[in-house]
Design an enzyme around this catalytic site. Structure first.
Site, short mmCIF file in Angstrom:
data_model
loop_
_atom_site.label_atom_id
_atom_site.label_comp_id
_atom_site.label_asym_id
_atom_site.label_seq_id
_atom_site.Cartn_x
_atom_site.Cartn_y
_atom_site.Cartn_z
CG ASP A 212 -1.62 18.82 -32.44
OD1 ASP A 212 -1.98 17.95 -33.26
OD2 ASP A 212 -2.24 19.07 -31.39
CG ASP B 210 3.03 24.17 -23.34
OD1 ASP B 210 3.99 23.71 -24.00
OD2 ASP B 210 1.98 23.56 -23.16
CG ASP C 24 2.93 17.64 -25.96
OD1 ASP C 24 3.01 17.63 -24.72
OD2 ASP C 24 2.64 18.64 -26.62
CE LYS D 82 6.58 19.86 -28.08
NZ LYS D 82 6.11 21.21 -28.49
N GLY E 28 2.60 19.00 -21.98
CA GLY E 28 2.02 20.33 -21.86
C GLY E 28 3.09 21.30 -21.37
N GLY E 29 4.29 21.12 -21.89
CA GLY E 29 5.43 21.89 -21.38
C GLY E 29 6.12 21.08 -20.30
CD GLU F 34 -2.96 -1.09 2.29
OE1 GLU F 34 -2.86 -0.18 3.15
OE2 GLU F 34 -3.86 -1.95 2.32
#
Length: 731
Positions: A369, A550, A480, A478, A530-531, A178
């Protein structure tokens, strides 16, 4: 000797060039922690431990009526839940009968030649020129159910000690882990400050220092990633410690998922530091005969302040954590298409951008993108890794060939872990997404997350990626990931193993990245989340650079890159020159300043070069020439934080100095213009005090530059920057 054994007294001492770590198995078999700090005489430091009859602190059964012996107050190497120690624990186990009380006792030790590795997980590795050995201490629970093997990697020349834990179930029934922390260090005395790095998306790794008070202070993540919010790197220091003075202790978790780091100052003024996987989403079924390995923690001590501590981590991560061709090979100056055109592009537009970029000396063009599937905005297409030739107006091979014909390399963006509900993949395999049956999922960026704990999911995505990467000449990728993980449920695991999903996910991520690196050894992989959502040491094992944030605003980046520098080398920091006014802040900063900041990283550009003026293009040519000229100094030299951008008002200064002290580069950014303002100075560091240095044709003794400093140039416009080269004269 890096590992010194006193077998008679069961004292184990680990030594690096400048630090020492010690533990002792006492007469009851409890493994006590006795020392972590400056290297000195080898001695049994358990004499420092005091014993007292403390009310409401229980005594282990095997100590009989020795009421002064309580785990509630003793410094321990690996404390357990339910043992009578009510402080934070490193291990919590649920037995087959549902109980969680556990005590560990010493069984034995083993010394291994060289540095250990961890199956499926990143770890600092040994180079031929490094001295390294491994100590394994084995403990067993008093119910004779499992072994706990404590691994210590002693990297003598690196001044690094690493820790990992391997738990082995030798019973005939499963147990449930745990909580498994990778390291625990107990300090008997001292008043400490805790240094942490907090933030949010587009404002990561803000440096924070606070006195440790009675109770528990912690940072962590349950987001399925190390996170933008907190970084898995902590520092403990004496209260008087500065950049160049005092004791400090650094702890870096080589893991990209959920983590928890805590410092507890107990009622007896002792400090316990714990670092490992966050137990919030963790419950691991360990079947009979199976083992569980915890991620690694790298620990370092400095008696010369925070600056020296950073240099220890920088060297170790650059040389003994990053791998592959681009660990040392010069990385190309790139242009990324994202902030220049976003989704609004076709092949012709990209080639025109690349043509202008090539004319300025930019070496790599990256298509971000929007090149695949149904992807003209961020609400569809993720998971469908098929080139949209209709949008590009050509095949990927044809586009790549046109880029290469300009003398440039070609790179591409992927987000392999994401899936859009509006995608062919989701329509075919909705169970491949992490989501709970019967519950509407939480969307973020209007997307879900693929279950990377599943081999079949990873194999499919890997196959799609390889089809794309094999279809054209591609030198850069890259990787991401643009959301946190929620709705944690895997369709392939039974109910009692759902607590393993997030850890299995990270193991799957590492498996994918490792396979990519081995299949495409000449391809540069840059990590991104996201950076800076996965800006951690674990990712550096698979990608030698990580997009730091970013937020591309040069002035905001000063604090982001300042905080990053406490642990991570400059060569790991992805940083670009972007357009102004800046997209995130609306701020204008001179293009020279944007370059000064971006040069303190991997260096590239992220704007539409077709809209640049002829004057700006000439400036870019000069910037690229200068970056290449100083590349080795910036990427491999020692980094010095001369000011704190969160506290200074007029100027922020930082410096690079060659290891042999032959040259240095001083970087300065003016933070505000004050009419008729006072003069400003800064003291340099990392120079030879007996050497003579030349700056702009004038000569200065090294000790003068470091003791008295130099006056800073007077800024004539807001956010103006300066780069001053300093060269040592040959004797």
């Amino acid at each position: 000797m890096a590992i010194l054994l006193d077998t008679k007294n069961r004292v184990f001492t680990l030594q690096t060039n400048h630090s020492m770590y010690q533990m002792k198995a006492d007469r009851y078999g409890v493994l006590l922690h006795t020392l972590f700090g400056e290297k000195g005489s080898v001695f049994d430091y358990s004499y420092l431990i005091t014993y007292a009859d403390r009310g409401f602190s229980g005594n282990p059964y095997d100590v009989d009526d020795e009421r002064t012996y309580s785990l509630d107050a003793l410094p321990q190497e690996y404390p357990t839940y339910g043992s009578g120690d009510y402080r934070g624990s490193a291990l919590k186990v649920c037995y087959p009968d549902g109980t969680t009380s556990c005590e560990l006792r010493y069984v034995g030790y083993e010394v291994l030649e060289g540095k250990y590795s961890i199956p499926g997980l990143p770890a600092i590795y040994q180079m031929e020129e490094n001295k390294a050995d491994t100590l394994v201490i084995t403990l067993e629970d008093t119910r004779k159910t499992f072994y706990v093997h404590l691994y210590y990697g002693v990297m003598e020349d690196l001044d690094i000690i690493t820790r990992s834990v391997r738990i082995e179930n030798h019973s005939d029934k499963p147990v449930f882990l745990e909580n498994v922390q990778s390291t625990c260090v107990d300090y008997l005395h001292g008043e400490f400050d805790l240094h942490t790095f907090y933030g949010r998306h587009i404002k990561e790794r803000n440096y924070q220092r606070a006195p440790i008070h009675h109770g528990v202070q912690s940072v962590g993540s349950t987001r399925g990633m190390s996170s933008h919010q907190y970084n898995p790197f902590l520092i403990l220091s004496d209260k008087r410690t500065t950049e160049t003075f005092g004791n400090c202790y650094g702890f870096s978790f080589l893991y990209s998922g959920d983590f928890l780091g805590s410092a507890e100052y107990d009622t007896y003024n002792q400090t316990r530091l714990l670092l490992g996987i966050n137990p919030g989403n963790f419950n691991y079924r360990l079947d009979p005969g199976k083992t569980f390995c915890s991620p690694e923690v790298a620990m370092a001590y400095s008696g010369e302040g925070l600056e020296h501590l950073s240099h220890i981590f920088h060297r170790a991560f650059r040389n003994n954590l990053c791998r592959g061709k681009f660990k040392k090979a010069r990385r190309p100056v790139l242009l990324n298409s994202w902030e220049g055109v976003y989704f609004d592009f076709n092949g012709e537009k990209l080639v025109q951008m690349a043509r202008d970029a090539a004319s300025m000396g930019i070496e790599l063009f990256v298509m971000d993108d929007g090149w695949f599937g149904k992807r003209d905005k961020d609400v569809s297409g993720l998971g469908d890794w098929v080139v949209n030739e209709k949008k590009l107006g050509c095949t990927l091979e044809e586009l790549s060939d046109q880029i290469h014909a300009l003398g440039m390399q070609f790179g591409i963006w992927f987000e392999p872990e994401g899936i859009s509900e509006d995608s062919d993949l989701y329509r075919a395999h909705p169970d491949w997404a992490l989501q709970i049956p019967g519950k509407a999922p939480t969307r973020s960026r209007y997307q879900l997350v693929l279950d990377f704990s599943r081999q079949d999911v990873r194999d499919y995505i890997f196959g799609q990626m390889c089809q794309v990467l094999d279809s054209a000449k591609i030198e850069y990728l890259k990787w991401d990931f643009n959301r946190s993980i929620t709705d944690i449920y895997s369709a392939l695991l039974p109910a009692d193993q759902q607590g393993e999903v997030t850890h299995r996910y990270i193991l799957g991520l590492y498996d994918m990245l490792d396979k990519l690196g081995r299949r495409y050894p000449d391809m540069l992989i840059e990590g991104c989340c996201g950076g800076g959502g996965r800006f951690d040491a674990g990712m550096l094992y698979y990608s030698p650079q990580i997009w730091a944030s970013d937020n591309t605003d040069a002035i905001e980046r000063l604090s982001i890159q300042y905080g990053s520098s406490f642990c991570y080398p400059i060569s790991a920091v992805g940083s670009h020159v972007s357009q102004c006014p800046n997209e995130q802040t609306g701020r204008y900063a001179p293009i020279n300043t944007r370059a000064t900041v971006a040069m303190s990283g991997t260096f590239g550009y992220e704007l539409d070069v077709n809209h640049m003026t002829p004057v700006e293009k000439e400036v870019v040519k000069a910037q690229i020439f200068e970056f290449k000229k100083y590349y080795d100094l910036i990427q491999y030299g020692n980094y010095y934080r001369l000011t704190d951008p969160l506290k200074t008002k007029d100027y922020h200064c930082w410096q690079f100095a060659a290891e042999d002290r032959s040259e240095a580069l001083l970087c300065i950014v003016a933070l505000q213009i004050r009419p008729n303002g006072p003069g400003c100075w800064t003291r340099l560091r990392g120079l030879d005090p007996d050497g003579i240095y030349e700056i702009d044709g004038k000569e200065y003794p090294g000790d003068v530059l470091m003791r008295a400093g130099i006056p800073l140039p007077k800024a004539t416009e807001e956010y103006e920057s300066f780069r001053i080269y300093i060269r040592k004269k040959q004797a």
